[in-house]
Design an enzyme around this catalytic site. Sequence first.
Site, short mmCIF file in Angstrom:
data_model
loop_
_atom_site.label_atom_id
_atom_site.label_comp_id
_atom_site.label_asym_id
_atom_site.label_seq_id
_atom_site.Cartn_x
_atom_site.Cartn_y
_atom_site.Cartn_z
N GLY A 1 -3.18 1.77 3.62
CA GLY A 1 -1.74 1.90 3.47
C GLY A 1 -1.30 1.96 2.03
O GLY A 1 -0.47 2.80 1.65
N LYS B 1 -9.50 -0.52 19.34
CA LYS B 1 -9.16 0.82 18.86
C LYS B 1 -9.01 1.80 20.03
O LYS B 1 -8.12 2.66 20.02
CB LYS B 1 -10.23 1.33 17.89
N LEU C 1 -16.61 4.24 9.08
CA LEU C 1 -16.58 2.98 8.33
C LEU C 1 -16.12 3.25 6.90
O LEU C 1 -16.74 4.03 6.17
CB LEU C 1 -17.99 2.36 8.31
N SER D 1 -2.42 -2.93 3.53
CA SER D 1 -3.84 -2.68 3.73
C SER D 1 -4.34 -1.71 2.66
O SER D 1 -3.55 -1.07 1.96
CB SER D 1 -4.08 -2.08 5.12
N VAL E 1 10.52 3.51 -3.36
CA VAL E 1 9.81 2.66 -2.39
C VAL E 1 10.71 1.51 -1.97
O VAL E 1 11.27 0.80 -2.81
CB VAL E 1 8.50 2.08 -2.97
#
Length: 297
Positions: free
Chosen positions: A23, A162, A187, A20, A59
Site C-alpha cells: 500500500g 485468500k 511471495l 502495508s 494525500v
Amino acid sequence: MASSIGSQEAKTVCVMDASSRIGAALVDRLLRRGYTIHAAAFGRGDEAKAASWSESKRVRVFRSDPLDYHSIADAVRGCSGVFYSFNNDSYDEFMVEVEVRAAHNVLEACAQADTVERVVFTSSVTAVIWKENRKLAEDVDERDWSEPNFCRKYKLWHALAKTLSEKTAWALAMDRSVNMVSVNSGLLIEPQLSPSNPYLKGAPEMYEDGVLVTVELKLLIDAHICIFESTDAFGRYLCFNHAICRPEDAVKLAQMLSPLAPSPPPSDELRVIQERIQSKKLNKLMLEFGDELQLAE
C-alpha cells in the site's frame, strides 16, 4: 499500446491498506503519476502518517477498520478507483473469517459509491494452487482456484483466507456490477521476509509441484498500475517474476529466509523441477501497456 481509463490527472483513488508495504509503495507511485490519494490505514494510522508522502497536499490519511463498513465507506467516498490489499503476520481460522468479512465490506462500499470505476483486488497465488490431485492437473493459470476443503484439511489458512475472500469479492462484484480485477501475487520478496511468513506454509510441496514463485515489489506495483489504468484489463492476473525450480534457487531462498543458518551441503538428490505455473496473461497486458508505465517516473 493499450488504452487507459481516462487521464490520471486530478483523479482521486483510495489505497487500502496504505500502511502495508504494498500500500505504501502504491501511494508513492500513484502520487508521482498525478493522482490524489485517500490513504486508508488498517489500525496503523500512525505508520501511514509517518510515511514520506504523508505531508503531501494530495494525500488524505484515513484510519480505517476493515470490519467497520462505515470507516471503509468514508475512505472510498469520492474515489474513482480503489486498490485493496489485506495482509496479516499470521493466519488461523479466525483470521480467515476476518479477511472474508473485510473483503465483503470493501466491495459493498465500492458498490455503494457511484464514483468508483474500477477496483484492483490484491489476492495471492495461494488462492490458485492448492487442490486434490494437483499433480495430475495441467499447468496452473488464472482459471484455477484453490479448493477450500483441501486448505482446511491441511490447515493452509493463508490460502483459505485468500481463496474465500477473493471468491467473496468476485461474487459481490458480479452481483453489483462492480468493475473488479484481481492481482494474484507470488511471495513478495522484502527485507522482513522470514520462514514464519504465512504464504510459505507448504513451501516444500509448492517447490515439488513447480509453483513456488516470488515477486519483486517494483513488478507488483507496476502490475497494479497497469491493471488499473488499462481498459483492456479483466479478470484475474497471476503476478510473479521468478519461479523457484532449481536447487540453487531453493538454497538462495532458504538463505534469504534464515541468513544466520548454515548453508546446506550439496546433495545429488536435489533436482531441477519443471515450472508448472505461468503469467502470460499479465505479461501480455504489460507489454501492450508499454511506455505508459514509465510516465511520471
